[in-house]
Design a protein around this motif. Structure first.
Motif, PDB file in Angstrom:
ATOM      1  N   ASN A   4      35.256  -7.473  -0.656  1.00 24.57           N
ATOM      2  CA  ASN A   4      36.671  -7.083  -0.586  1.00 24.57           C
ATOM      3  C   ASN A   4      36.799  -5.615  -0.170  1.00 24.57           C
ATOM      4  OD1 ASN A   4      37.400  -9.658  -1.482  1.00 24.57           O
ATOM      5  ND2 ASN A   4      37.230  -9.029  -3.621  1.00 24.57           N
ATOM      6  N   TYR A  54      38.845  -8.127   5.351  1.00 21.96           N
ATOM      7  CA  TYR A  54      39.562  -6.998   4.756  1.00 21.96           C
ATOM      8  C   TYR A  54      40.982  -6.963   5.314  1.00 21.96           C
ATOM      9  CZ  TYR A  54      37.328  -5.139   9.008  1.00 21.96           C
ATOM     10  OH  TYR A  54      36.864  -4.974  10.288  1.00 21.96           O
ATOM     11  N   PRO A  55      41.858  -6.142   4.682  1.00 19.25           N
ATOM     12  CA  PRO A  55      43.275  -6.199   5.044  1.00 19.25           C
ATOM     13  C   PRO A  55      43.589  -5.751   6.478  1.00 19.25           C
ATOM     14  CG  PRO A  55      42.980  -5.060   2.949  1.00 19.25           C
ATOM     15  CD  PRO A  55      41.621  -5.257   3.521  1.00 19.25           C
ATOM     16  N   HIS A  56      44.681  -6.304   6.966  1.00 17.92           N
ATOM     17  CA  HIS A  56      45.195  -6.023   8.307  1.00 17.92           C
ATOM     18  C   HIS A  56      45.392  -4.515   8.535  1.00 17.92           C
ATOM     19  CE1 HIS A  56      47.631  -6.552  11.870  1.00 17.92           C
ATOM     20  NE2 HIS A  56      48.581  -5.838  11.303  1.00 17.92           N
ATOM     21  N   ARG A  91      55.528  -8.673   1.690  1.00 17.24           N
ATOM     22  CA  ARG A  91      54.760  -7.805   0.774  1.00 17.24           C
ATOM     23  C   ARG A  91      55.710  -7.030  -0.138  1.00 17.24           C
ATOM     24  NH1 ARG A  91      52.423  -2.090   0.393  1.00 17.24           N
ATOM     25  NH2 ARG A  91      50.926  -2.444  -1.267  1.00 17.24           N
ATOM     26  N   LYS A 136      49.014 -12.086   1.582  1.00 16.48           N
ATOM     27  CA  LYS A 136      47.875 -11.877   2.487  1.00 16.48           C
ATOM     28  C   LYS A 136      46.987 -10.794   1.906  1.00 16.48           C
ATOM     29  CE  LYS A 136      50.319 -13.083   6.660  1.00 16.48           C
ATOM     30  NZ  LYS A 136      51.588 -13.030   5.890  1.00 16.48           N
ATOM     31  N   LYS A 137      45.681 -10.890   2.242  1.00 17.01           N
ATOM     32  CA  LYS A 137      44.695  -9.922   1.762  1.00 17.01           C
ATOM     33  C   LYS A 137      45.228  -8.493   1.873  1.00 17.01           C
ATOM     34  CE  LYS A 137      40.035 -10.922   2.055  1.00 17.01           C
ATOM     35  NZ  LYS A 137      39.646 -10.630   0.691  1.00 17.01           N
ATOM     36  N   GLY A 138      45.101  -7.735   0.799  1.00 19.97           N
ATOM     37  CA  GLY A 138      45.519  -6.338   0.844  1.00 19.97           C
ATOM     38  C   GLY A 138      46.947  -6.104   0.390  1.00 19.97           C
ATOM     39  N   ASP A 139      47.732  -7.192   0.273  1.00 29.22           N
ATOM     40  CA  ASP A 139      49.148  -7.022  -0.082  1.00 29.22           C
ATOM     41  C   ASP A 139      49.350  -6.366  -1.447  1.00 29.22           C
ATOM     42  OD1 ASP A 139      50.139  -7.990   2.270  1.00 29.22           O
ATOM     43  OD2 ASP A 139      50.814  -9.928   1.478  1.00 29.22           O
ATOM     44  N   GLU A 194      47.397  -4.088  -2.808  1.00 25.74           N
ATOM     45  CA  GLU A 194      46.775  -2.758  -2.827  1.00 25.74           C
ATOM     46  C   GLU A 194      47.781  -1.712  -3.321  1.00 25.74           C
ATOM     47  OE1 GLU A 194      43.511  -3.018  -1.435  1.00 25.74           O
ATOM     48  OE2 GLU A 194      43.214  -1.070  -2.389  1.00 25.74           O
TER      49      GLU A 194
END
Ligand code: 5GP
Ligand code: MN
Length: 338
Positions: free
Chosen positions: A26, A57-59, A214, A249-252, A254
């Protein structure tokens, strides 16, 4: 790193080498920024370098130069293993225990490559031949800057490298506001800008590329906020259903944990995020002052990190996990009220 080690590393890299750079599962801004920053530097020195990350990993990190070359071990396992198995040198960045590389752990253990660790977390394991570990550093990116400098190559830091290293420093320091931000950090940042880092663009790419969903997820997270003034603690939960409803979505998520810590009088904050696919609750912990979330996470939630920022996980349900957390708070009442 002492003079002798630096000399040995200089000798190691006096001939072109096959190098793989890996980071933790991650990956965050510091993991990707340090990996790609080092990648560009080593390639400039004539080495053949590949970045292999455990998973996606996040966008908001995908704009970085070199992003398109990064291999993801979970979806590109064969190709990744080929690079890992034939590497002369493997750099492990932004982690200090091989299990943090997730499913890549075994491949790293099996490899005969010379390993070099660059990392700023507490209590490093002893798996690398060369260990550059410094818990006083804001970020692994700051350490990569010093590493390049120690090798006498700071003149090779160009705008691409500077953008990558800037990214990890800005994300790991919470935009230069955590206590890990030192005078030295600002000097490094100033030098990165003088070498071409596009600071305003980097901030924009990381922080101003929100999706509507998000922000709605953040609204949901904040509406779940629970505050315990008697323990100076606050936490947030997000269930899998809430994530799904808000197009997660990934990273949202954070940075969500920091909202708890931003409350007046709160020194300990947590977020509990349900992950049905892995059947775990992923936990992020943050603190202010001396309360060590690294110790707390190591002791109770199978994790670790730094004094003021750590992560962990739980195999219990979301409800059981927060219940366990609330029960633990009682044991820490004195420490939390110091
Ligand atoms: P985050 O909460 O942002 O995921 O992570 C905070 C810090 O704790 C980061 O430095 C991260 O590398 C570390 N960390 C996060 N999760 C874990 C974990 O499960 N185990 C360990 N040892 N460290 C973690
Ligand atoms: Mn880091």
């Amino acid at each position: 790193m002492n003079e002798n080690t630096i000399q040995q590393i200089k000798e190691l890299f006096s001939e072109p080498k096959k190098i793989v750079i890996v980071c933790h599962k991650n990956p965050d801004g510091d993991a990707i920024g340090s990996s790609l920053g080092l990648f560009h530097y080593l390639n400039k020195k004539g080495h053949s370098t590949t970045v292999v990350v455990p998973n996606d990993y996040p966008h908001f990190l995908k704009w970085m130069p070199g992003n398109e070359t990064v291999l993801k071990y979970d979806s590109q396992t064969k190709e990744s293993e080929l690079f890992l198995n034939t590497a002369d040198v493997i750099f492990t960045l932004d982690f200090n225990a091989l299990h943090r590389a997730g499913d890549m752990e075994q491949a790293l253990e099996n490899s005969n490559a010379i390993k070099i660790m660059i990392d700023h977390h507490q209590q490093p394991d002893d798996y690398a031949k060369y260990i550059y570990s410094d818990v006083s550093m804001s970020s692994t990116c700051e350490m990569v800057y010093h590493f390049v400098d120690m090798l006498g190559d700071s003149n090779l830091i160009d705008a691409s490298i500077a953008d990558c290293l800037y990214t990890g420093i800005v994300t790991d320091t919470g935009s230069f506001r955590f206590p890990s931000t030192t005078q030295k950090t600002h000097i490094v940042i100033a030098d990165l800008i003088s070498k071409g880092a596009n600071n305003a663009d980097v901030h924009n790419q990381i922080f101003d590329t929100n999706s509507q969903s998000r922000l709605q997820l953040l609204g949901c997270a904040l509406s779940n906020l629970k505050v315990f003034p008697e323990y100076k603690t606050a936490y947030i939960t997000l269930s899998q259903k809430e994530l799904d409803n808000n197009n997660f979505k990934k990273g949202d998520t954070e940075g969500f944990v920091n909202y708890g810590l931003s409350l007046e009088g709160i020194i300990f904050a947590a977020i509990f995020i349900e992950n049905k696919q892995e059947n775990i609750i992923k936990i992020s912990l943050r603190s202010k002052g001396d309360f060590s979330v690294n110790e707390f996470s190591r002791t109770h939630f199978n994790g670790g990190g730094h004094t003021n920022a750590a992560g962990g996980k739980s195999d219990l349900s979301l409800k059981e996990t927060t219940h366990k957390f609330e029960t633990l708070l009682k044991d820490y009442k004195t420490q939390l009220n110091k």
